[in-house]
Design a protein around this motif. Structure first.
Motif, short mmCIF file in Angstrom:
data_model
loop_
_atom_site.label_atom_id
_atom_site.label_comp_id
_atom_site.label_asym_id
_atom_site.label_seq_id
_atom_site.Cartn_x
_atom_site.Cartn_y
_atom_site.Cartn_z
N ASN A 1 0.80 -1.22 0.00
CA ASN A 1 0.00 0.00 0.00
C ASN A 1 0.84 1.28 0.00
OD1 ASN A 1 -1.96 -1.95 2.07
ND2 ASN A 1 -2.78 -1.14 0.16
N ASP B 1 -6.59 2.52 -4.59
CA ASP B 1 -6.10 1.90 -3.35
C ASP B 1 -6.54 2.76 -2.16
OD1 ASP B 1 -4.80 0.63 -1.30
OD2 ASP B 1 -2.77 0.98 -2.05
N ALA C 1 -4.04 3.44 0.72
CA ALA C 1 -2.71 3.90 0.32
C ALA C 1 -2.05 4.77 1.39
CB ALA C 1 -2.81 4.69 -0.99
#
Length: 358
Positions: free
Chosen positions: A5, A106, A109
């Motif tokens: 991530n 994402d 993230a």
């Protein structure tokens, strides 16, 4: 191993010719080999994040005119991760755009944002600092900025005032920010240097994507609404067209003014890894090796006699001999030669670009 991530954002949209004749409006300094090492500043920026972020999680935000140059210099980065601004709007819209774009892909993230045109001399220490800051923001709603320990009373940088009375309970190297300070005059810069709790603002930020998106929603609601409304087009063929239409509607404002000076959970990690923003030939001279007379030379066959405190960048010439210069720049690129006093470099570069435009 890079965490899945962890994302890197490189801001590479700057336009300028501070290193004329090597850099021009058509090819700014982030795309040239300023240090004479065979890699541009953009490529060196990418290189020093090795092991922190996977190539698929590297994003570059640039002006449309430089997109092909970015893709050519960083073929490892997916072409779709090169985001194109249709116009210049300073760092806040740039960061907002890429943050919403990353969030669409994402939502967990954890992000580092860095300029593309700085230099770091100690990459190992740099990676250590970045890694610990990412660990900090992954588990909190904090915004972290890096503060460079000043080595001189620099008037060309902004400063961060830190509260060093107590570190964060989760990381003893991270402290709360008291305030951000504009570029000072020399007496104030001397005062900052003596007080020990002022650091150069390197413009490198670490946060998780939820934190920065929420900060924009709170402190820049109009801007956040623009990028929130584009959620349906991120990652689609319609994205660029939508960005071209709506990005110019953003206020031109730096992220420092837009977010950093307003948010509450702002922290600084003081660091020392040989950093410079390489804003001038003079700063390049300070970051490179000198001979006994203060001369810095980038080029394979250069001889200096009776010369002091000069910087010479002549990588395309077979043989260069210089005699009797004090505090000068000697630089060449593509049949252009610059010989001028270090103290006059900004004015001369502006004149050179003006002559070219005419």
């Amino acid at each position: 191993m890079a965490q899945i991530n962890q994302h890197l954002v490189i801001m590479a949209g700057g336009v300028g010719s501070r290193f004329w004749p090597m850099s021009t409006v058509d090819l700014p300094k982030q795309f040239i080999d300023v240090l004479g090492v065979g890699r541009s500043l953009l490529q060196l920026t990418y290189d020093r994040f090795a092991g922190i972020c996977e190539p698929k999680n590297v994003w570059v935000v640039t002006n449309q005119r430089y997109a092909d140059t970015v893709r050519a210099q960083l073929p490892e980065v997916p072409a779709g991760n090169v985001l194109c601004e249709p116009c210049r709007r300073n760092t806040a819209p740039c960061i907002a755009y890429v943050s919403w774009r990353i969030k669409s892909q994402d939502p967990k993230a954890n992000i580092v944002v860095t300029p593309s045109d700085h230099v770091v001399m100690n990459n190992e220490e740099f990676r250590r600092v970045i890694t610990q800051c990412l660990a900090f923001t992954a588990q909190s709603d904090a915004v972290v900025t890096l503060g460079m320990k000043p080595t001189r009373p620099e008037v060309g940088y902004g400063y961060i005032q830190a509260d060093l009375s107590a570190s964060s309970p989760r990381n003893k190297e991270i402290f709360r920010v008291d305030s951000f300070r504009e570029k000072p005059d020399l007496p104030v810069a001397l005062k900052y240097l003596q007080q020990k709790n002022y650091f150069w603002n390197a413009g490198i930020f670490i946060w998780n994507v939820s934190t920065i998106v929420n900060a924009f929603r709170i402190y820049q609601p109009r801007m956040s609404k623009i990028f929130e409304n584009l959620n349906a087009v991120y990652g689609t063929p319609q994205e660029q067209e939508a960005i071209n239409k709506w990005f110019p509607e953003c206020e031109s404002i730096s992220v420092d003014y837009a977010i950093m000076e307003k948010a509450e959970e702002i922290f600084v990690c003081p660091a020392d890894f040989g950093w410079s923003d390489l804003g001038t030939w003079g700063s390049l001279r300070m970051q490179t090796n000198h001979d006994l007379y203060g001369n810095s030379v980038i080029g394979s066959n250069v001889s200096l006699y009776d010369s002091h405190n000069c910087i010479v960048h002549t990588t395309e010439e077979k043989r260069v001999v210089i005699q009797g210069l004090e505090g000068f720049i000697v630089a060449e690129k593509d049949n252009m030669l610059l010989i001028c006093k270090l103290s006059e470099e900004q004015r001369i570069a502006q004149l050179a670009e003006s002559d070219k435009a005419n």
